[in-house]
Design an enzyme around this catalytic site. Structure first.
Site, PDB file in Angstrom:
ATOM      1  N   LYS A 173     -16.427  -7.984   8.976  1.00  0.00           N
ATOM      2  CA  LYS A 173     -17.201  -8.038  10.220  1.00  0.00           C
ATOM      3  C   LYS A 173     -16.275  -8.060  11.428  1.00  0.00           C
ATOM      4  O   LYS A 173     -16.568  -7.489  12.445  1.00  0.00           O
ATOM      5  CB  LYS A 173     -18.122  -9.261  10.220  1.00  0.00           C
ATOM      6  N   HIS A 189       0.847  -1.205   0.000  1.00  0.00           N
ATOM      7  CA  HIS A 189       0.000   0.000   0.000  1.00  0.00           C
ATOM      8  C   HIS A 189       0.882   1.255   0.000  1.00  0.00           C
ATOM      9  O   HIS A 189       0.612   2.213  -0.735  1.00  0.00           O
ATOM     10  CB  HIS A 189      -0.879   0.054   1.254  1.00  0.00           C
ATOM     11  N   SER A 216      -2.783  -7.913   3.065  1.00  0.00           N
ATOM     12  CA  SER A 216      -3.063  -7.730   4.499  1.00  0.00           C
ATOM     13  C   SER A 216      -3.440  -9.067   5.124  1.00  0.00           C
ATOM     14  O   SER A 216      -3.058  -9.379   6.252  1.00  0.00           O
ATOM     15  CB  SER A 216      -4.201  -6.725   4.701  1.00  0.00           C
TER      16      SER A 216
END
Ligand code: PNS
Length: 166
Positions: A49, A25, A136
């Site tokens: 979630k 990133h 990630s």
């Protein structure tokens, strides 16, 4: 295609979950910061979630990494990405492409976003080769199992991963 950009600063939004921000990133953001007047790192609220890092932690890590850069801003967004991009008066969505496997989903998102707002263009950027296999998800998995992720994430992220898994 309408042009929302005439005479305005070139603003790009780099959206994502950033759970956590990786050196892949960082590489994309640095490339974007060389091209655009402003690049907004836009962290999606409730991307997963059960993210490993809270929204606040994700924002803090990103600000730690980019705080010193005048033309990089860290923000959060909820709802449709194109609505956020329009609110920010940005013209471009930046997405990183690591491998062919990223292409299909990115292609779908870019075309859906174009359909939702034809004034917004998606620009794909490739990270440096050494980051093309990082995600990630992999970082979290390796770190949770005690593997070393130094060199793959910023120092601040490495420290926070260690603290989470202590
Ligand atoms: O880092 P990620 O998880 O690959 O990022 C995905 C993201 C945040 C870019 C995507 O899920 C998104 O834009 N979500 C916002 C909701 C939205 O606009 N959905 C339609 C996209 S076509």
């Amino acid at each position: 295609m309408s042009d929302r950009s005439a005479g305005r600063p070139r603003v790009a939004v780099y959206p994502g979950s950033f759970d956590p921000v990786t050196n892949g990133h960082v590489d994309i953001i640095e490339r974007g910061a060389r091209i655009f007047d402003l690049i907004v790192v836009a962290i999606l609220v409730n991307a997963e979630k059960s993210p490993l890092f809270t929204m606040q932690e994700r924002v803090e890590m990103a600000r730690d990494v980019f705080g010193h850069r005048a033309n990089v801003e860290v923000d959060t967004f909820d709802g449709l990405l194109v609505d956020y991009v329009a609110r920010r008066q940005a013209q471009v969505i930046v997405r990183g492409l690591r491998a062919v496997s990223d292409f299909e989903v990115e292609f779908q998102m870019a075309l859906m976003n174009r359909r939702l707002d034809p004034a917004i263009e998606t620009v794909f950027m490739m990270p440096a080769e050494q980051y093309t296999y990082i995600s990630s998800r992999l970082i979290k998995e390796v770190s949770a199992l005690g593997g070393r992720v130094s060199g793959l994430v910023p120092e601040t992220v490495e420290q926070r991963l260690r603290a989470k898994h202590r």
